[in-house]
Design a protein around this motif. Structure first.
Motif, PDB file in Angstrom:
ATOM      1  N   MET A 177      27.813  31.882  52.505  1.00  0.00           N
ATOM      2  CA  MET A 177      29.257  31.985  52.272  1.00  0.00           C
ATOM      3  C   MET A 177      29.528  31.387  50.897  1.00  0.00           C
ATOM      4  N   GLY A 178      30.387  32.031  50.159  1.00  0.00           N
ATOM      5  CA  GLY A 178      30.735  31.507  48.849  1.00  0.00           C
ATOM      6  C   GLY A 178      31.787  32.348  48.188  1.00  0.00           C
ATOM      7  N   CYS A 179      31.932  32.179  46.900  1.00  0.00           N
ATOM      8  CA  CYS A 179      32.862  32.979  46.112  1.00  0.00           C
ATOM      9  C   CYS A 179      32.299  34.390  45.976  1.00  0.00           C
ATOM     10  N   ASN A 180      33.185  35.355  45.982  1.00  0.00           N
ATOM     11  CA  ASN A 180      32.723  36.732  45.781  1.00  0.00           C
ATOM     12  C   ASN A 180      32.188  36.910  44.365  1.00  0.00           C
ATOM     13  N   ILE A 181      31.217  37.798  44.223  1.00  0.00           N
ATOM     14  CA  ILE A 181      30.769  38.175  42.878  1.00  0.00           C
ATOM     15  C   ILE A 181      31.948  38.824  42.174  1.00  0.00           C
ATOM     16  N   LYS A 182      32.153  38.465  40.934  1.00  0.00           N
ATOM     17  CA  LYS A 182      33.299  38.963  40.164  1.00  0.00           C
ATOM     18  C   LYS A 182      32.925  40.307  39.529  1.00  0.00           C
ATOM     19  N   TRP A 183      33.259  41.373  40.242  1.00  0.00           N
ATOM     20  CA  TRP A 183      32.887  42.733  39.827  1.00  0.00           C
ATOM     21  C   TRP A 183      33.775  43.198  38.691  1.00  0.00           C
ATOM     22  N   LYS A 184      33.217  44.076  37.872  1.00  0.00           N
ATOM     23  CA  LYS A 184      33.971  44.681  36.763  1.00  0.00           C
ATOM     24  C   LYS A 184      34.899  45.734  37.319  1.00  0.00           C
TER      25      LYS A 184
END
Length: 184
Positions: A177-184
């Motif tokens: 669990m964590g922060c979502n990957i910051k997608w372009k």
């Protein structure tokens, strides 16, 4: 901060290859360059995520404990650096130095590697055996920022121990669990 679980890629999946520049080395690495004799741990992480910051000391200890036992370790950041400039390669190099990350910390500029691994969050852990088959994907342990549970690395350590000491590994695994990957 958006709490996101890992996608739980199918066990037995062959490790996707990559060729990415390392922020903390002056070269590019592919999967084989990072591979250990017994297995390989691929970690998706970034510099600013509070979940990564919460566990980075344990991640570094795991790398130091198991690298000498034949486990290769590599970290990859796939975040969009236009929206999140704190995750840019020069900042990754600073983060690696500050946190004593001496395994390759790679930059996935086009996010193709994160997609190939079906990575969803930071941190996201993928452990492959000596045949490059996925045997573990999931959490480091039950600790999260603010929940009062000490960081132990128990889930990931048990998975790595199954390789190092030829032990049975439970196929029931909890997602990271964590922060979502910051997608372009």
């Amino acid at each position: 901060m958006s709490l996101t679980p890992s996608n739980m890629l199918s066990l037995g999946t062959k490790a996707p290859d990559f060729l990415l520049p390392a922020s903390n080395f002056n070269t590019k690495f592919n999967f084989d360059d990072c591979k250990g004799k017994l297995g390989t741990l691929v970690i998706f992480m970034c510099n600013h995520c509070p979940f990564v910051l919460h566990v980075i000391d344990e991640v570094v200890m795991i790398a130091n404990d198991y690298r000498v036992q034949g486990i290769g370790i590599v970290a990859i950041s796939s975040n969009d650096i236009i929206k999140y400039p704190q995750d840019a390669p020069d900042k990754m190099a600073d983060f690696a130095l500050k946190n004593k990350v001496d395994f390759p910390y790679l930059f996935d500029e086009f996010q193709e590697v994160a997609k190939a691994y079906d990575a969803a969050c930071t941190p996201d852990f993928f452990l492959f055996d000596n045949l490059d088959k996925l045997i573990y994907r999931g959490q480091l342990d039950d600790s999260r920022p603010g929940n009062g549970i000490p960081v132990s690395g128990s889930d990931l350590r048990n998975a790595i121990d199954s390789i190092v000491y030829n032990r049975h590994l439970n196929e029931v695994q909890k997602p990271s669990m964590g922060c979502n990957i910051k997608w372009k």
